[in-house]
Motif scaffolding. Structure first.
Motif, short mmCIF file in Angstrom:
data_model
loop_
_atom_site.label_atom_id
_atom_site.label_comp_id
_atom_site.label_asym_id
_atom_site.label_seq_id
_atom_site.Cartn_x
_atom_site.Cartn_y
_atom_site.Cartn_z
N VAL A 100 -5.68 5.93 -7.34
CA VAL A 100 -6.07 5.72 -8.74
C VAL A 100 -7.39 6.45 -8.96
CG1 VAL A 100 -6.67 4.05 -10.52
CG2 VAL A 100 -4.92 3.49 -8.83
N CYS B 16 -5.06 -1.11 -10.45
CA CYS B 16 -4.59 -0.98 -9.08
C CYS B 16 -3.48 -2.00 -8.81
CB CYS B 16 -5.74 -1.19 -8.09
SG CYS B 16 -6.93 0.16 -8.03
N GLN B 17 -2.43 -1.56 -8.16
CA GLN B 17 -1.29 -2.42 -7.86
C GLN B 17 -1.27 -2.89 -6.41
OE1 GLN B 17 0.75 -3.20 -10.45
NE2 GLN B 17 -0.61 -1.92 -11.69
N GLY B 18 -2.17 -2.40 -5.58
CA GLY B 18 -2.10 -2.67 -4.15
C GLY B 18 -2.55 -4.06 -3.75
N ASN C 118 2.69 8.97 -6.85
CA ASN C 118 1.88 7.80 -6.53
C ASN C 118 0.40 8.03 -6.83
OD1 ASN C 118 1.60 9.67 -4.48
ND2 ASN C 118 1.43 8.14 -2.85
N CYS D 17 5.95 4.63 -4.51
CA CYS D 17 5.01 4.46 -3.41
C CYS D 17 5.70 4.01 -2.13
CB CYS D 17 3.94 3.45 -3.80
SG CYS D 17 2.93 3.96 -5.20
N ILE E 63 -7.57 -2.89 -2.02
CA ILE E 63 -8.17 -1.83 -2.83
C ILE E 63 -9.31 -1.21 -2.04
CG2 ILE E 63 -9.38 -1.25 -4.97
CD1 ILE E 63 -8.00 -3.62 -6.30
N SER F 295 -4.26 0.51 -2.48
CA SER F 295 -4.70 1.31 -3.62
C SER F 295 -6.01 2.00 -3.26
CB SER F 295 -4.92 0.43 -4.86
OG SER F 295 -3.71 -0.15 -5.28
N LEU G 267 -9.01 3.80 -4.72
CA LEU G 267 -9.67 3.96 -6.01
C LEU G 267 -10.78 5.00 -5.89
CD1 LEU G 267 -10.14 3.13 -8.95
CD2 LEU G 267 -11.48 1.18 -8.11
N TRP H 108 0.94 3.50 -0.10
CA TRP H 108 -0.34 3.75 -0.75
C TRP H 108 -0.15 4.39 -2.12
CZ3 TRP H 108 -1.95 8.82 -1.85
CH2 TRP H 108 -1.20 9.84 -1.26
N GLU H 109 -1.16 4.18 -2.93
CA GLU H 109 -1.28 4.84 -4.23
C GLU H 109 -2.72 5.28 -4.39
OE1 GLU H 109 -0.69 2.20 -7.54
OE2 GLU H 109 -2.35 0.89 -6.97
#
Length: 386
Positions: free
Chosen positions: A81, A127-129, A104, A34, A132, A46, A48, A78-79
């Protein structure tokens, strides 16, 4: 390039099975995927995206979301999910295909549909952010709301920022009349129970401070999770804000809502009432108590007026008539007046007492919830230090 991974929750057993699409990613590798090309650290966001039977739009709309998030890469890492909540079409397969060459993007899977609340809770845990952002896959809120939400939460340091079509400056388009009316009045009711601090409490499109969100012990499995989060944020006294938003249903969304049964509407109405009760239980007792008290006062006034009229009639034939005789005559003339007045007065007193008890119980609950959250934070910090 590393491939994305998919997590699959087996609802028939107590544990969750993790299935890789091609190869598993370590947490370190996932985070590095990411990173932007810039050496300076950036906040991780993240995105979602819950999905249920969205096969016809998932590939196009996920592409739109990814393209928009790429436009924010000068500010954020960013990612994405994606939570497939038991879709009966090929939503899951298309989500996996979309994530296949995107390092990512993470795809989570529920075998059985458990509702929005369960899907969001599952997504929150993965979520890792630092922030969210929850969005609706049908893009009834356009992608540019994401940037507005992030700008507001960064600027104000609020814990939650809500996209609000019902506040001043917000707007609604292409929503069927019945659904629009029910939603407006549901949010007005919840806003009243929340002391009018927010105009929109049922909306899903929001940005959360991830650290704060993961402190909350969320329990809802359905759409009532959105008011629940606001309610628990209020208990902890954190800052919650909203921004004007444009809610616009696309033609496909309008056609789908026509198939919504009256049973689902009744279920959502019940959920709104329960959420309102949690926000401000006292009004569910004091308002009926006041109505019953006024009805009792009207009936009692009518009974006394009739008794006084009878007393005047008795005074014409007796020098000092007994007022109890006048009351007895009034009772024989209209016994229902005395029954209604007496019963409604008793009920009014009982409901008023329950209202007082509900206020006391709510205060106790708030203290316990606050204490429990403080203990959880303390234990978490001890684990982190060790």
């Amino acid at each position: 390039m590393a491939t994305s991974r998919a997590l699959e929750l087996k609802t028939s057993s107590s544990s969750s099975d993790i299935k890789d699409n091609n190869s598993a990613l370590t947490d370190q590798g996932y985070q590095s995927g990411c990173q932007s090309e810039s050496d300076s650290p950036k906040t991780l966001v993240s995105l979602l995206v819950p999905a249920y039977n969205e096969s016809s739009i998932i590939e196009k709309n996920l592409g739109i979301l990814c393209k928009y998030m790429q436009s924010l890469e000068n500010k954020f890492q960013w990612e994405m999910v994606i939570v497939n909540d038991g879709s009966r079409d090929d939503t899951y397969a298309k989500a996996l295909e979309f994530a296949k060459n995107r390092e990512n993007v993470l795809v989570l899977h529920h075998r059985i549909n458990h509702g929005l609340g369960q899907a969001l809770r599952y997504g929150f845990k993965n979520c890792q952010g630092d922030y969210i952002v929850v969005v609706d896959l049908d893009l009834s809120y356009s992608a540019d709301h994401i940037g507005d939400l992030l700008d507001r939460i960064v600027k104000t340091q609020a814990r939650i920022v809500v996209a609000s079509p019902y506040m001043r400056g917000g707007s609604i388009s292409n929503v069927p009349w019945l659904r629009k009316t029910l939603s407006i009045w549901a949010n007005r009711f919840l806003s009243f129970t929340d002391k009018r601090s927010l105009a929109t409490l049922t909306g899903m499109v929001r940005v959360y401070d991830a650290q704060f969100l993961k402190r909350l012990n969320l329990r809802s499995k359905g759409m009532e999770i959105n008011p629940e989060i606001i309610h628990k944020a209020r208990l902890l006294g954190v800052r919650v804000e909203e921004i004007p938003a444009h809610l616009c249903w696309l033609p496909q969304k309008t056609q789908e809502v026509k198939r919504v049964s009256s049973m689902k509407i009744a279920k959502q109405t019940t959920a709104v009432l329960v959420s309102g009760f949690l926000f401000r239980p006292v009004i569910f007792f004091l308002i009926p108590s006041l109505i019953l008290f006024l009805l009792s006062a009207y009936a009692d006034f009518y009974a006394m007026l009739r008794s006084w009229h009878n007393y005047q009639q008795l005074a014409l034939s007796q020098q000092f008539p007994d007022f109890t005789d006048a009351i007895a005559m009034a009772y024989s003339q209209a016994p229902h007046t005395f029954f209604i007045g007496g019963i409604t007065l008793i009920l009014a007193i009982q409901l008023f007492s329950l209202g007082v008890l509900s206020m006391q119980s709510k205060n106790y609950f708030e203290e316990i919830f606050y204490l429990g959250t403080a203990i959880y934070e303390n234990n978490s910090s001890i684990k982190d230090e060790s």
